[in-house]
Design an enzyme around this catalytic site. Structure first.
Site, PDB file in Angstrom:
ATOM      1  N   ASN A 267       1.055  -1.302   0.410  1.00 45.03           N
ATOM      2  CA  ASN A 267       0.407  -0.112   0.036  1.00 45.03           C
ATOM      3  C   ASN A 267       0.942   1.355   0.022  1.00 45.03           C
ATOM      4  O   ASN A 267       0.710   2.443  -1.008  1.00 45.03           O
ATOM      5  CB  ASN A 267      -0.659  -0.095   1.129  1.00 45.03           C
ATOM      6  CG  ASN A 267      -2.594  -0.809   0.681  1.00 45.03           C
ATOM      7  OD1 ASN A 267      -2.630  -0.839  -0.128  1.00 45.03           O
ATOM      8  ND2 ASN A 267      -2.828  -1.168   2.105  1.00 45.03           N
ATOM      9  N   GLU A 302      -6.694  -7.532   5.076  1.00 45.46           N
ATOM     10  CA  GLU A 302      -5.971  -8.563   4.052  1.00 45.46           C
ATOM     11  C   GLU A 302      -5.828  -9.717   4.565  1.00 45.46           C
ATOM     12  O   GLU A 302      -5.034 -10.830   3.871  1.00 45.46           O
ATOM     13  CB  GLU A 302      -4.686  -7.942   4.209  1.00 45.46           C
ATOM     14  CG  GLU A 302      -3.302  -8.013   4.859  1.00 45.46           C
ATOM     15  CD  GLU A 302      -3.035  -6.831   6.227  1.00 45.46           C
ATOM     16  OE1 GLU A 302      -1.979  -6.894   6.553  1.00 45.46           O
ATOM     17  OE2 GLU A 302      -4.071  -6.554   5.962  1.00 45.46           O
ATOM     18  N   ARG A 322      -0.754 -25.709  -1.822  1.00 45.32           N
ATOM     19  CA  ARG A 322      -1.491 -25.390  -2.897  1.00 45.32           C
ATOM     20  C   ARG A 322      -1.490 -24.275  -3.156  1.00 45.32           C
ATOM     21  O   ARG A 322      -1.404 -23.725  -4.503  1.00 45.32           O
ATOM     22  CB  ARG A 322      -2.420 -27.211  -3.757  1.00 45.32           C
ATOM     23  CG  ARG A 322      -2.643 -26.650  -5.111  1.00 45.32           C
ATOM     24  CD  ARG A 322      -3.696 -27.413  -5.222  1.00 45.32           C
ATOM     25  NE  ARG A 322      -5.271 -26.934  -4.957  1.00 45.32           N
ATOM     26  CZ  ARG A 322      -5.766 -28.208  -4.412  1.00 45.32           C
ATOM     27  NH1 ARG A 322      -5.014 -29.334  -4.133  1.00 45.32           N
ATOM     28  NH2 ARG A 322      -7.000 -27.673  -3.706  1.00 45.32           N
TER      29      ARG A 322
END
Length: 404
Positions: A267, A302, A322
Site C-alpha cells: 500500500n 488483508e 497448493r
C-alpha cells in the site's frame, strides 16, 4: 348487476393501482421492470377501449384494443425474458402480433365472424401465457424465489388453459354469441379471466422482483464489497451451520487462515488502489483452488479465512500448500502505462476441528498458527497441533520469495 362493461372498468382501475406499484420498483434497476410497466399501461388503455365498445369508432374498440392488449402480453413476455437473461424473440413476437391484427381486421370487415376473432385472440394470448409459465418453471429457483416463481408460472398456465377452453368454446360454435358484450355466464367468465391476466401477472412479477431485491440486499450484507468474498458475519453463520453438521455426522472440518505478507508495504509503495487489486485477485485465485462447497471470507483488512468441510488435517495441509504456491507465483501489474509488477505472497495457518471444539476455538488455533508462519519468515504454511494448541508446528517450511 355485473356486466362486461363494469368488469372491464374495474379491472382497468385495478391495473392503475398495479401501475403505481410497479412504478415504485423502477429505482431497483432490475431488468424487465420497464417492459412490465409498458405492458400494464397498454393493458389499461386497451381495457378502456374495450369498455367503450359501441360508443366510439369500431376500429378503436376492435383492432386498436386488441393490438394494445396483444402488445401488453408481448411486453410481459419480453420482461420475463430480460429478467431471466434470456434472448427475446422480438421479431417473432411482434410479427405474430401484426399477423393477428391483420386477421382480426379480415374477420371484422371482410367476414364479420366474431367467434373466429375470439378464437384467434385466445390462441395468441394462450400461447404467450404458456410460454411465460414454462420460462418461469425452467428458471433456477433457490431460496425465497421458489414460491413467487411457482405462483406466477401456475397462474400463467391457468390462463393459458382458460384461453384454450375459450378458443374451443367459441371457435367451434359451442357457445353462439351475437356480441362479445353479452352478459351470459360463460361470456362473463371468459371476459373475467382475460381481463385479469395483466393484473394477476403484475402481482406475480412484483413478488419476483421483491424476492430479487431481497437476494441482492442479502448478498450486499453477506459479501465483502471490494473482493466479493463472504463477509465476516456470513462466514461465522456458515461455520456454525457446518459445525453442527460435521459434529452430527462425525466428519472432519478444517480452517485456513491467511493474509498477505508485507501488505502495508504494498500500500505504501504502490498505493491503495494496487493493494485493493491484490486483495481482489487473491479471492479470485483462491476460489479457483477451492471446491464449490468451501467458503472463503474476508475476515480482516488483508486477512482471509477458508472453511473446508469434510477435509482432514493431512488434506488441509495439501490444500494450504497448493494455495500458497498458487498465490506466491502470481503478480499484479500497476497499470497499462507502468511496466512494474508487484509480487506478493501469503502466510497460512491451518487448524482442524477436534471433538467438543467451537468455531471460535478453531479460529484461535488457526490464528496462532498464522502468527507462527509470520514469525518464521512468512510465505509459509503452519499447522496447529490439536493437543498443543499454543505450540503449532511448521509443516511446510518457508520458501524463498519470488523475484520482484
Amino acid at each position: 348487476m355485473l356486466t362486461p362493461f363494469n368488469l372491464l372498468l374495474l379491472t382497468a382501475v385495478f391495473g392503475v393501482v398495479m401501475l403505481f406499484v410497479l412504478l415504485s420498483l423502477m429505482r431497483s434497476g432490475i431488468t424487465g421492470v420497464r417492459h412490465w410497466l409498458a405492458a400494464i399501461v397498454c393493458s389499461i388503455v386497451s381495457l378502456l377501449l374495450y369498455a367503450a365498445r359501441g360508443k366510439i369508432a369500431p376500429i378503436l374498440t376492435f383492432e386498436l384494443a386488441n393490438a394494445l392488449y396483444g402488445a401488453a402480453i408481448c411486453l410481459l413476455y419480453t420482461g420475463v425474458c430480460r429478467f431471466l437473461s434470456r434472448p427475446v424473440p422480438a421479431k417473432l413476437l411482434f410479427g405474430t402480433l401484426a399477423l393477428l391484427i391483420a386477421l382480426i381486421a379480415v374477420f371484422h370487415y371482410g367476414y364479420d365472424l366474431l367467434h373466429v376473432r375470439i378464437a384467434l385472440v385466445s390462441i395468441f394470448h394462450g400461447g404467450l401465457c404458456l410460454a411465460i409459465g414454462l420460462l418461469l418453471l425452467r428458471a433456477p429457483q433457490t431460496g425465497p424465489t421458489h414460491y413467487s416463481y411457482r405462483f406466477t408460472a401456475f397462474m400463467a398456465i391457468l390462463f393459458a388453459f382458460a384461453h384454450a377452453v375459450r378458443g374451443v368454446v367459441h371457435g367451434t360454435g359451442i357457445e353462439e354469441l351475437s356480441s362479445a358484450f353479452q352478459s351470459a355466464p360463460v361470456n362473463l367468465l371468459f371476459i373475467s379471466l382475460g381481463a385479469l391476466v395483466m393484473p394477476v401477472f403484475t402481482m406475480g412479477v412484483v413478488m419476483i422482483v421483491h424476492d430479487r431485491m431481497m437476494e441482492q440486499a442479502m448478498a450486499a450484507a453477506n459479501r465483502d464489497f471490494l473482493t466479493g468474498a463472504w463477509s465476516r458475519r456470513a462466514f461465522f453463520e456458515f461455520a456454525d451451520r457446518e459445525l453442527v453438521r460435521v459434529q452430527r455426522n462425525r466428519r472432519a472440518l478444517s480452517l485456513l487462515l491467511f493474509d498477505v505478507d508485507h501488505f502495508k508495504r504494498i500500500n505504501d509503495t504502490h498505493g491503495h488502489a494496487i493493494g485493493d487489486r491484490v486483495l481482489t485477485e487473491i479471492v479470485q485465485r483462491t476460489e479457483k483452488e477451492l471446491r464449490g462447497m468451501d467458503c472463503i471470507a474476508r475476515v480482516g483488512g488483508e486477512e482471509f479465512a477458508a472453511l473446508l468441510p469434510e477435509v482432514d488435517a493431512a488434506s488441509a495441509l495439501v490444500v494450504a500448500e497448493r494455495l500458497r504456491a498458487a498465490l506466491g507465483t502470481h503478480v499484479v501489474t500497476e497499470g497499462p502505462t507502468v511496466n512494474a509488477a508487484i509480487a506478493y505472497t501469503v502466510s497460512i495457518g491451518v487448524a482442524t476441528l477436534v471433538p467438543s471444539e467451537s468455531i471460535a476455538e478453531l479460529m484461535r488455533r488457526a490464528d496462532i498458527a498464522l502468527y507462527e508462519a509470520k514469525a518464521g519468515g512468512r510465505n509459509a504454511v503452519v499447522c496447529a497441533v490439536p493437543d498443543s494448541a499454543d505450540k503449532p508446528v511448521i509443516e511446510v517450511r518457508t520458501l524463498p520469495l519470488p523475484a520482484r
